[in-house]
Design a protein around this motif. Structure first.
Motif, PDB file in Angstrom:
ATOM      1  N   PRO B  19      -8.841   1.135-135.134  1.00 31.39           N
ATOM      2  CA  PRO B  19      -7.716   1.017-134.201  1.00 31.39           C
ATOM      3  C   PRO B  19      -8.058   1.632-132.835  1.00 31.39           C
ATOM      4  N   MET B  22      -5.490   5.094-130.940  1.00 32.92           N
ATOM      5  CA  MET B  22      -4.664   5.728-131.959  1.00 32.92           C
ATOM      6  C   MET B  22      -4.592   7.223-131.645  1.00 32.92           C
ATOM      7  N   GLU B  24      -1.936  10.661-129.988  1.00 31.09           N
ATOM      8  CA  GLU B  24      -0.772  11.033-129.183  1.00 31.09           C
ATOM      9  C   GLU B  24      -1.214  11.309-127.750  1.00 31.09           C
ATOM     10  N   ARG B  44       5.292   4.607-133.286  1.00 32.65           N
ATOM     11  CA  ARG B  44       5.594   5.527-132.180  1.00 32.65           C
ATOM     12  C   ARG B  44       4.627   5.198-131.039  1.00 32.65           C
ATOM     13  N   TYR B  46       3.301   5.877-127.176  1.00 37.65           N
ATOM     14  CA  TYR B  46       3.211   6.855-126.086  1.00 37.65           C
ATOM     15  C   TYR B  46       2.706   6.144-124.837  1.00 37.65           C
ATOM     16  N   LYS B  60       1.028   5.859-132.835  1.00 37.04           N
ATOM     17  CA  LYS B  60       0.897   6.249-134.250  1.00 37.04           C
ATOM     18  C   LYS B  60       1.765   5.293-135.027  1.00 37.04           C
ATOM     19  N   THR B  61       1.226   4.734-136.119  1.00 40.88           N
ATOM     20  CA  THR B  61       1.980   3.747-136.889  1.00 40.88           C
ATOM     21  C   THR B  61       1.861   4.008-138.374  1.00 40.88           C
ATOM     22  N   PHE B  62       3.009   3.952-139.035  1.00 35.65           N
ATOM     23  CA  PHE B  62       3.081   3.948-140.496  1.00 35.65           C
ATOM     24  C   PHE B  62       3.418   2.514-140.854  1.00 35.65           C
ATOM     25  N   ILE B  68      -0.429  -1.967-137.981  1.00 38.84           N
ATOM     26  CA  ILE B  68      -1.429  -1.120-137.320  1.00 38.84           C
ATOM     27  C   ILE B  68      -2.225  -1.933-136.291  1.00 38.84           C
TER      28      ILE B  68
END
Lengths: 408, 136
Positions: B19, B22, B24, B44, B46, B60-62, B68
């Protein structure tokens, strides 16, 4: 971490197993040489085919300690489940319109019974406890005067739990209610004895014990009435018409013979692998939760769910490293669907109390007779790396590290 | 990465396994959350915005592979774009940049678009709320 391109580790035996080479060998003559139709009673090819069909029926029957004449060959477990349920209801219409199944049945039972409910049947979905067991008291309480049929699976391919079918069937027997069990996940992997279990009908699937796909069987207790669901030329005593898939049936019979002969060694080996994997995972993460029964479970079967991580990405990453497993994640549920409405979290996981927001992080590792301890060790080496990688991506994990509850 | 069979395009798998962006951004201008764990995916986003330009984008991904990969591709497409240009990035454009997604996974690309719209909205709101005296 560098992916090992050489690795091809199959840990999804609950979905299907490879056909044993000895089974393939047994099947081969039945394509081009011994191709006769068992219904052609008069000429040599037909007689030969008919004899082979009889022998295969005897072998398949022995696997579940049944008399040969109680076996109806089908195209697989789905058809056998449909035949047992619809066939019984149609042949016994005077029995009332109430059905009882567990909440964790296979789709071929649960979706069929939901259809029957739409058509006017009353359906009771028996809950299971956290370990996946149906409680005999609950079944006892659910049985009514108008209950026509009870169907409860023997073992769950998703959480591995093995039901106490003997006790459940006895309750049905006392009440005089027909009892069917879907043993697709268990027959050929653990001892299944229809006499000891006391069932009226039982489903077997060949491809779950190293036989070919497209063939299964329904055991039907002598004397039980069943209405055919596939109507035609009287094959399988009229219960299931259509020219027999003889090569498949021969394969199923051979797989049954091997399963019966090798079951003690296979189970011992799989128990070693299961313990090794279980031990390797059990102390690893506080956010890893095992599913199913700790002892009453299929050999070689380990299932769990994780917080903060989604199951499909776990499967995909493991696959990148050559490890093939399964998930009950909604996202991994139906890749060929039309849109996201075709995705649903596993009904089995929600039934054992896994909250919907966590179902997405489930994993089922089902090992087979040819897996090795080395493969388990490789899994235990790769798995934490994949988990750490996905945790690093997860906003939920980031929140957790900051002391927030990301699920609120 | 071995050439294993996958329901996803090569590009999706590339963005899933490797990715881009990835992580913050500590001094992000806006942070937008979309989705929720109950639905099995959450993203999320940013953004660091300077003079109307997105100078940095991270996520950030769940979620599943598609979630993703679309997060990764979206941040790639956003970096260096003006806010005006960023606004016109659609979920179809993200999916196309990944050589397509299975139909059942198109909603994952919608999540990326929603994250972007929410981030831009938040940014606009923060600009409106800024007292005049603070303007440089």
């Amino acid at each position: 971490m560098q992916p090992d391109a050489q690795r091809d580790i199959y840990f999804d035996h609950a979905a299907t197993t490879p056909v044993d080479s000895r089974v393939v060998e047994a099947m081969l003559p039945y394509f081009a040489e011994r191709f006769g139709n068992p219904s052609s009673h008069v000429h040599s090819k037909g007689v030969e085919a008919n004899q082979e069909l009889d022998q295969s029926r005897a072998s398949a029957a022995r696997l579940i300690n049944a008399p040969a004449e109680t076996i109806i060959f089908t195209s697989g477990a789905t058809e056998a489940n449909n035949l047992a349920i619809c066939g019984y209801l149609e042949a016994n219409r005077e029995r009332g319109k109430h059905l009882i199944i567990s909440e964790i049945e296979h789709y071929s039972v649960i979706n069929l019974c939901l259809k029957l409910r739409r058509e006017g049947y009353d359906l009771t979905l028996l809950p299971v406890d956290k370990l996946g067991l149906v409680h005999p008291d609950k079944l006892h309480a659910a049985v009514r005067r108008e209950t026509a049929l009870i169907s409860i699976q023997h073992a769950s391919s998703e959480i591995g739990t093995i039901q106490n079918i003997k006790e459940l069937a006895a309750i049905a027997g006392e009440a005089g209610v027909f009892f069917h069990s879907d043993a697709a996940a268990s027959a050929g992997n653990i001892p299944v004895d229809v006499v000891d279990l006391g069932v009226d009908a039982l489903t077997v699937s060949a491809h779950n014990f190293y036989g070919p796909k497209g063939v299964g069987a329904l055991y039907l207790r002598p004397g039980a009435k069943l209405e055919a669901q596939i109507i035609g030329g009287f094959q399988e005593r009229g219960y299931r018409s259509g020219t027999e898939n003889l090569a498949g049936i021969v394969g199923m019979a051979k797989a049954a013979e091997l399963a019966l002969a090798e079951m003690p060694q296979r189970r011992e080996h799989l128990t070693v692998l299961q313990q090794r994997l279980w031990n390797g995972l059990s102390q690893k993460y506080e956010f890893l939760h095992f599913t199913g029964h700790p002892s009453e479970r299929l050999p070689g079967h380990v299932s769990f769910w994780l917080e903060y991580i989604e199951g499909e990405s776990l499967l995909l990453f493991l696959n990148v490293y050559g490890i093939q497993t399964a998930s009950g994640s909604a996202c991994a549920s139906n890749m060929r669907g039309q849109d996201e409405h075709d995705l649903a979290a596993s009904h089995v996981l929600t039934a054992v109390g896994v909250p919907a927001e966590y179902c997405s992080g489930s994993l089922t590792v089902s090992m087979g007779k040819d897996n090795t301890e080395d493969e388990v060790d490789y899994f235990l080496q790769i798995f934490p790396q994949v988990v750490e990688r996905l945790l690093a991506m997860s906003p939920l994990w980031a929140d957790k590290l900051k002391g927030k509850n990301p699920y609120q | 990465m071995p050439e294993g069979a996958s329901p996803y395009s090569k590009k999706v798998m590339d963005h899933f396994v490797n990715p881009r962006n990835m992580g913050e951004i500590a001094d992000a201008t806006v942070v937008a959350d979309v989705g929720n764990p109950a639905c099995g995916d959450m993203m999320r986003l940013y953004l660091k915005i300077e003079n109307g330009i997105i100078v940095d984008a991270k996520f950030k991904t769940f979620g599943c592979g598609a979630a993703i990969a679309t997060s990764s591709m979206l941040t790639e497409m956003l970096k260096g774009k003006s806010l005006e240009d960023a606004k016109s990035i659609s979920n179809q454009a993200v999916a196309e940049a990944l050589d397509g997604l299975p139909p059942v996974k198109m909603h994952c690309s919608v999540m990326a678009e929603e994250a972007l719209l929410k981030a831009l909205e938040q940014y606009n709101r923060s600009q409106e709320q800024k007292p005049e005296s603070f303007e440089v």
